[in-house]
Design a protein around this motif. Structure first.
Motif, short mmCIF file in Angstrom:
data_model
loop_
_atom_site.label_atom_id
_atom_site.label_comp_id
_atom_site.label_asym_id
_atom_site.label_seq_id
_atom_site.Cartn_x
_atom_site.Cartn_y
_atom_site.Cartn_z
N ASP A 4 0.82 -1.21 0.00
CA ASP A 4 0.00 0.00 0.00
C ASP A 4 0.86 1.26 0.00
O ASP A 4 0.39 2.33 -0.41
CB ASP A 4 -0.92 0.02 1.23
N ASN A 5 2.10 1.17 0.47
CA ASN A 5 2.97 2.34 0.55
C ASN A 5 3.75 2.60 -0.74
O ASN A 5 4.55 3.55 -0.78
CB ASN A 5 3.98 2.16 1.69
N LEU A 6 3.53 1.80 -1.77
CA LEU A 6 4.30 1.91 -3.01
C LEU A 6 3.53 2.56 -4.15
O LEU A 6 3.95 2.48 -5.30
CB LEU A 6 4.80 0.53 -3.44
N ASN A 7 2.40 3.18 -3.83
CA ASN A 7 1.58 3.88 -4.85
C ASN A 7 1.11 2.95 -5.97
O ASN A 7 1.09 3.32 -7.15
CB ASN A 7 2.35 5.06 -5.45
N ILE A 8 0.75 1.75 -5.58
CA ILE A 8 0.24 0.76 -6.55
C ILE A 8 -1.26 0.92 -6.66
O ILE A 8 -1.97 1.12 -5.65
CB ILE A 8 0.62 -0.66 -6.11
N ILE A 9 -1.78 0.81 -7.87
CA ILE A 9 -3.21 1.02 -8.10
C ILE A 9 -4.04 -0.10 -7.48
O ILE A 9 -3.56 -1.22 -7.27
CB ILE A 9 -3.53 1.15 -9.60
N ALA A 10 -5.31 0.22 -7.20
CA ALA A 10 -6.20 -0.69 -6.47
C ALA A 10 -6.37 -2.06 -7.14
O ALA A 10 -6.35 -3.08 -6.44
CB ALA A 10 -7.56 -0.03 -6.25
N PRO A 11 -6.56 -2.16 -8.48
CA PRO A 11 -6.75 -3.49 -9.07
C PRO A 11 -5.55 -4.43 -8.84
O PRO A 11 -5.74 -5.63 -8.61
CB PRO A 11 -6.94 -3.20 -10.56
N GLN A 30 12.61 -1.34 -3.59
CA GLN A 30 13.49 -0.39 -4.27
C GLN A 30 13.15 -0.22 -5.74
O GLN A 30 13.21 0.90 -6.28
CB GLN A 30 14.94 -0.86 -4.14
N ALA A 31 12.80 -1.31 -6.42
CA ALA A 31 12.64 -1.26 -7.88
C ALA A 31 11.31 -0.67 -8.32
O ALA A 31 11.26 0.08 -9.30
CB ALA A 31 12.81 -2.66 -8.46
N ILE A 32 10.22 -1.01 -7.64
CA ILE A 32 8.90 -0.57 -8.09
C ILE A 32 8.81 0.95 -8.20
O ILE A 32 8.35 1.47 -9.24
CB ILE A 32 7.80 -1.15 -7.18
N PRO A 33 9.23 1.74 -7.20
CA PRO A 33 9.16 3.20 -7.36
C PRO A 33 10.01 3.72 -8.52
O PRO A 33 9.61 4.67 -9.22
CB PRO A 33 9.68 3.73 -6.01
N ILE A 34 11.18 3.11 -8.76
CA ILE A 34 12.04 3.53 -9.86
C ILE A 34 11.35 3.32 -11.20
O ILE A 34 11.34 4.19 -12.07
CB ILE A 34 13.39 2.78 -9.82
N VAL A 35 10.76 2.13 -11.37
CA VAL A 35 10.09 1.82 -12.64
C VAL A 35 8.88 2.72 -12.83
O VAL A 35 8.61 3.19 -13.95
CB VAL A 35 9.70 0.33 -12.70
N LEU A 36 8.14 2.99 -11.76
CA LEU A 36 6.96 3.85 -11.88
C LEU A 36 7.34 5.28 -12.26
O LEU A 36 6.51 6.02 -12.81
CB LEU A 36 6.17 3.84 -10.57
N ARG A 37 8.59 5.69 -11.98
CA ARG A 37 9.07 7.00 -12.41
C ARG A 37 9.57 6.96 -13.85
O ARG A 37 10.12 7.94 -14.35
CB ARG A 37 10.20 7.49 -11.49
#
Length: 428
Positions: A4-11, A30-37
């Motif tokens: 929930d803290n990684l700004n992942i969408i609800a679905p 570490q990786a998920i926020p980088i890829v989302l940017r």
């Protein structure tokens, strides 16, 4: 930290909860926020760290944000070295994206291409592929990579080991210049470092563990044993009912078949998996192993890459690997996602040099088990003493090694039947 803290969408969060995932692994954090940017990523992570989710989750989210109506085109390409790993990655994309309108497809060689080309004609958003089949279908004009926005190269070092690096370079040359690239490798030999530098643009690096180290959750043991007693030692260890499922590594395809055959004769359900097996046979053996219908899966290194079995507690190196990094990959099949595991290695006299190289690489001394019934110098047991009794043994004639119930061969009749000499004149 939770997903929930990684700004992942609800679905996607809903799908993760349905899969039972609540906390991300270090590489996912570490990786998920980088890829989302929308940054390029260089990930140095050993197997079992959760790197598939580290790229699948953010790529699904980015694709969902920019999806367009109309016919589906291949917008994400995942390139991976083995069929088993490709199938595992496709399952992950399907699981995490089950509540999204995105379609994935996996293609690989060793099977007929018509079902794959039929699926491609219907439109695909995400393509997971092995290099050989992908190039074949590109050359046949079944696949266009002109719409690819996300390129993921997984297990780059294994691509190099398996001789796929030239095919990888051919595929990269056909990709659009403007794309987001995610590059993952457990180790970074010089050629892989050069390849990453040529395709990544100002990447951010994620390294969750030092290169070529083993997971702390895996307990390691070494058994010194003469080569001829390895079979008996393995059967001896498997007499422990606590060992429910075990992945055993053999160096060669023939060796894998032999170990599986020996275990089956000893009453232990075992199957072998290697490159000479058909894809259907490999998938059937893997499915039986996952369902715990097969207790022991005997694999070669190439076939085992991509095997992901929940709660696999035991890995056995029947043959010590002659490449030290391979040891890290092998034992990484257990102790995954924070679970504990046991890695057992058999080392004969000829393999002690391999052990020294492995110890130097991982930086720790593997504890040895000195008290076991097949220490070096132990006489070889009588042939088939650990096998199931044959019919002749049940009749009480095994001690003499004879088959008295078999009628003697009539050599004269046999020669005559196959056109050999006889005392009769040949009639024309």
């Amino acid at each position: 930290m939770s997903f929930d803290n990684l700004n992942i969408i609800a679905p996607i969060l809903m799908a993760l909860k349905e899969e039972g995932y609540t906390q991300p692994t270090p590489i996912q954090q570490q990786a998920i926020p980088i890829v989302l940017r929308r940054k390029d990523l260089l990930g140095c992570a050993q197997t079992g760290t959760g790197k598939t989710a580290a790229f699948a989750i953010p790529v699904l989210q980015l694709m969902n944000e920019s999806k367009q109506p109309g016919r589906k085109n291949i917008r994400a390409l995942v390139l991976t070295p083995t069929r088993e790993l490709a199938i595992q990655i496709d399952e992950s994309f399907r699981n995490y994206g089950r509540h999204l309108d995105l379609k994935s497809l996996v293609i690989y060689g060793g099977v007929g291409q018509k079902p794959q080309t039929d699926a491609l004609r219907q439109g695909v958003d995400i393509l997971i592929a092995t290099p050989g089949r992908l190039l074949d279908l590109i050359d046949q004009r079944h696949i266009s990579l002109s719409h690819v926005e996300y390129f993921i190269l997984d297990e780059a070092d294994r691509m190099l080991d398996m001789g796929f690096i030239h095919d990888v370079k051919k595929i990269i040359a056909r990709l659009p210049q403007k794309k987001q690239t995610l590059f993952f490798s457990a180790t970074m030999p010089m050629e892989i470092t050069r390849l990453s530098a040529s395709i990544l643009h100002q990447p951010e690096r994620v390294e969750v563990t030092p290169q070529a180290t083993t997971a702390e959750t895996v307990q390691q043991k070494i058994y010194f044993v003469d080569k001829g007693n390895k079979k008996q030692l393995l059967i001896h260890l498997l007499q422990d009912p606590a060992i429910v499922t075990t992945l055993v590594f053999a160096r060669t395809k023939h060796g894998a078949d032999r170990v599986a055959r020996d275990l089956t004769r000893a009453g232990i359900r075992a199957e072998a998996i290697h490159g000479d097996k058909s894809q259907n046979a490999r998938q059937r053996a893997l499915s039986n192993f996952k369902a715990k219908q097969t207790r022991v899966l005997v694999a070669t290194d190439i076939a085992a890459r991509g095997i992901d079995v929940d709660e696999l507690a035991y890995v056995v190196n029947y043959d010590m690997p002659n490449v030290p990094e391979t040891y890290v990959h092998r034992i990484g099949r257990t102790g995954r996602a924070g679970a504990s595991g046991m890695a057992i290695s058999f080392c004969d006299n000829e393999e002690r040099e391999y052990l020294r190289d492995i110890t130097k690489l991982i930086g720790i001394r593997i504890p040895s088990v000195d008290e076991h019934p097949f220490k070096p110098g132990t006489p070889l047991p009588p042939k088939e003493s650990f096998d199931r009794p044959h019919h002749s043994q049940k009749q009480g004639v095994a001690a003499a090694g004879k088959r008295s119930d078999r009628p003697p061969v009539n050599n004269k009749k046999k020669k005559k039947r196959f056109g050999g000499w006889s005392n009769k004149k040949k009639v024309f």
